[in-house]
Write an enzyme that holds these catalytic residues in place. Structure first.
Site, short mmCIF file in Angstrom:
data_model
loop_
_atom_site.label_atom_id
_atom_site.label_comp_id
_atom_site.label_asym_id
_atom_site.label_seq_id
_atom_site.Cartn_x
_atom_site.Cartn_y
_atom_site.Cartn_z
N ASP A 1 0.74 -1.01 0.36
CA ASP A 1 -0.04 0.39 -0.24
C ASP A 1 0.38 1.36 -0.32
O ASP A 1 0.59 2.41 -0.24
CB ASP A 1 -1.18 -0.21 1.27
CG ASP A 1 -0.22 -0.25 2.79
OD1 ASP A 1 0.80 0.63 2.61
OD2 ASP A 1 -0.90 -0.41 3.34
N HIS B 1 6.61 -8.16 -0.98
CA HIS B 1 5.36 -8.28 -2.17
C HIS B 1 4.76 -7.32 -3.54
O HIS B 1 4.27 -7.38 -3.84
CB HIS B 1 3.87 -8.84 -1.36
CG HIS B 1 4.42 -9.95 -0.16
ND1 HIS B 1 3.23 -10.07 0.64
CD2 HIS B 1 5.25 -10.60 -0.19
CE1 HIS B 1 3.95 -11.18 1.49
NE2 HIS B 1 5.13 -11.79 0.81
N CYS C 1 -3.22 -1.45 -22.02
CA CYS C 1 -1.60 -0.67 -22.23
C CYS C 1 -2.26 -0.04 -23.77
O CYS C 1 -3.35 -0.66 -23.63
CB CYS C 1 -0.15 -1.00 -21.64
SG CYS C 1 0.72 -0.23 -22.79
P1 OAD Z 1 -3.07 -10.93 8.22
O1 OAD Z 1 -3.97 -10.62 7.74
O2 OAD Z 1 -2.28 -12.35 7.68
O3 OAD Z 1 -2.43 -10.85 10.21
C1 OAD Z 1 -2.43 -9.61 10.09
C2 OAD Z 1 -1.84 -9.87 11.93
O4 OAD Z 1 -2.13 -7.76 11.91
C3 OAD Z 1 -2.72 -10.03 12.74
O5 OAD Z 1 -2.00 -11.00 13.17
C4 OAD Z 1 -3.26 -9.09 13.65
O6 OAD Z 1 -3.75 -9.51 15.05
C5 OAD Z 1 -2.85 -8.23 13.76
N1 OAD Z 1 -3.39 -7.06 13.53
C6 OAD Z 1 -4.63 -6.03 13.20
N2 OAD Z 1 -4.85 -4.73 13.96
C7 OAD Z 1 -3.80 -4.55 14.10
C8 OAD Z 1 -3.16 -3.32 14.64
N3 OAD Z 1 -4.38 -2.53 14.79
N4 OAD Z 1 -1.52 -2.87 15.16
C9 OAD Z 1 -1.27 -4.37 14.79
N5 OAD Z 1 -1.73 -5.20 14.50
C10 OAD Z 1 -2.93 -5.06 13.71
O7 OAD Z 1 -1.71 -10.26 6.79
P2 OAD Z 1 -0.13 -10.84 6.80
O8 OAD Z 1 0.44 -11.35 8.31
O9 OAD Z 1 0.07 -9.37 6.55
O10 OAD Z 1 0.38 -11.43 0.33
O11 OAD Z 1 -0.64 -11.23 5.69
C11 OAD Z 1 1.15 -11.54 4.85
C12 OAD Z 1 0.68 -12.11 3.76
O12 OAD Z 1 -0.37 -12.80 3.32
C13 OAD Z 1 0.30 -10.61 2.67
O13 OAD Z 1 1.09 -9.53 2.61
C14 OAD Z 1 -0.53 -11.35 1.78
C15 OAD Z 1 -1.29 -12.53 1.84
O14 OAD Z 1 -1.83 -13.23 1.92
C16 OAD Z 1 0.17 -11.70 -0.48
O15 OAD Z 1 -1.23 -11.36 -0.40
C17 OAD Z 1 1.14 -12.53 -1.42
#
Ligand code: OAD
Length: 248
Positions: free
Chosen positions: A104, A119, A148
């Site tokens: 983002d 990513h 395009c």
């Molecule tokens: P997730 O959706 O798996 O996890 C989000 C995390 O953020 C969880 O552990 C929540 O508890 C935490 N969370 C929620 N609100 C929060 C806040 N206000 N402050 C801090 N933490 C908070 O997302 P990611 O771990 O980023 O990849 O997922 C990894 C990847 O999976 C993404 O980049 C994407 C997805 O599939 C691709 O698309 C290749």
């Protein structure tokens, strides 16, 4: 909590270089949904149908439905206090790089200079036919799939499931993880490989792991030295304030 904030601030000051690994949770307070969990993006869009490279090549229009929604939300979103706190830590000389799984661009928009995007990002679209890169805009994604001038379909410069990570970003992330003295792991469920490898590598190389998340993760008991339960904006803001208090 106060004690954990003080300990985290002292470690950040005392164990350079400090790096951060961030995930969707750091942007949650900017109004961008996380992926997993009850209201997560994957509860509305099945990743097998919307997030694999095969799904995109088979039916770009369908996948663009989700991508367009996400692009519009991210274009309107603003960095929150957590992104700003990390940019501030970097400016103060206490953070050397942010490794993010997010696409983002909110770290850069908050002022972070050193950002490794594992990513990719959705700022840029690439033509599948001629390879030309286009900066994303509302008008470009009016019709989906966007095209395009040459007629080719545009894809975002993001990593779909079953694709490799950008080589340089991955290599840099591994090196930074192996060399850091402390890693902040913020807002990620740490379920996606190889991003999930970074805290493990850092730990194996004796870094201190500070995890910030309202929920526990698979790291919490096995890898993290300090787990601070809470929202990234509040916790990071308090850590920065404590570091300022400690600094002469
Ligand atoms: P997730 O959706 O798996 O996890 C989000 C995390 O953020 C969880 O552990 C929540 O508890 C935490 N969370 C929620 N609100 C929060 C806040 N206000 N402050 C801090 N933490 C908070 O997302 P990611 O771990 O980023 O990849 O997922 C990894 C990847 O999976 C993404 O980049 C994407 C997805 O599939 C691709 O698309 C290749």
């Amino acid at each position: 909590m106060e004690d954990l904030i003080r300990r985290a601030a002292a470690i950040i000051k005392g164990y350079p270089p400090v790096i951060a690994l961030t995930g969707a949770g750091i942007s949650a307070e900017s109004g961008i949904a996380t992926f997993r969990g009850k209201d997560g993006i994957w509860s509305r869009y099945n990743p097998e149908e919307y997030a694999t490279i095969h799904a995109f090549m088979e039916n770009p229009a369908r996948v663009w439905k989700m991508l367009k929604e996400f692009a519009q939300i991210t274009m309107e979103a603003q960095p929150n206090l957590a992104h700003i706190a990390l940019a501030e830590l970097e400016a103060m000389g206490h953070l050397s790089v942010v490794i993010t799984q997010n696409i983002d661009s909110l770290h850069q928009r908050a002022g972070s200079q050193q950002v490794i995007e594992l990513h990719g990002n959705n700022r840029w679209l690439i033509c599948l036919k001629c390879g030309k890169r286009h900066r994303v805009s509302q008008s470009l994604i009016e019709e989906i799939p966007p095209r395009c001038r040459c007629g080719g379909i545009l894809r975002p410069d993001v990593v779909f499931f079953h694709e490799s990570l950008p080589h340089d970003a991955y290599q840099q992330a591994v090196e930074k993880s192996q060399q850091c003295g402390c890693m902040l792991v913020i807002g990620t469920s740490v379920q996606i490989f190889p991003a999930s490898l970074m805290p493990v590598l850092a730990r194996q190389h004796n870094a201190i792991i500070i995890e910030i998340n309202p929920e526990e993760s698979r790291l919490t008991y096995e890898v993290s030295d300090i787990f601070i339960k809470g929202k990234a904006s509040e916790i990071l803001h308090r850590i920065v304030e404590e570091i300022k208090r400690l600094s002469p």
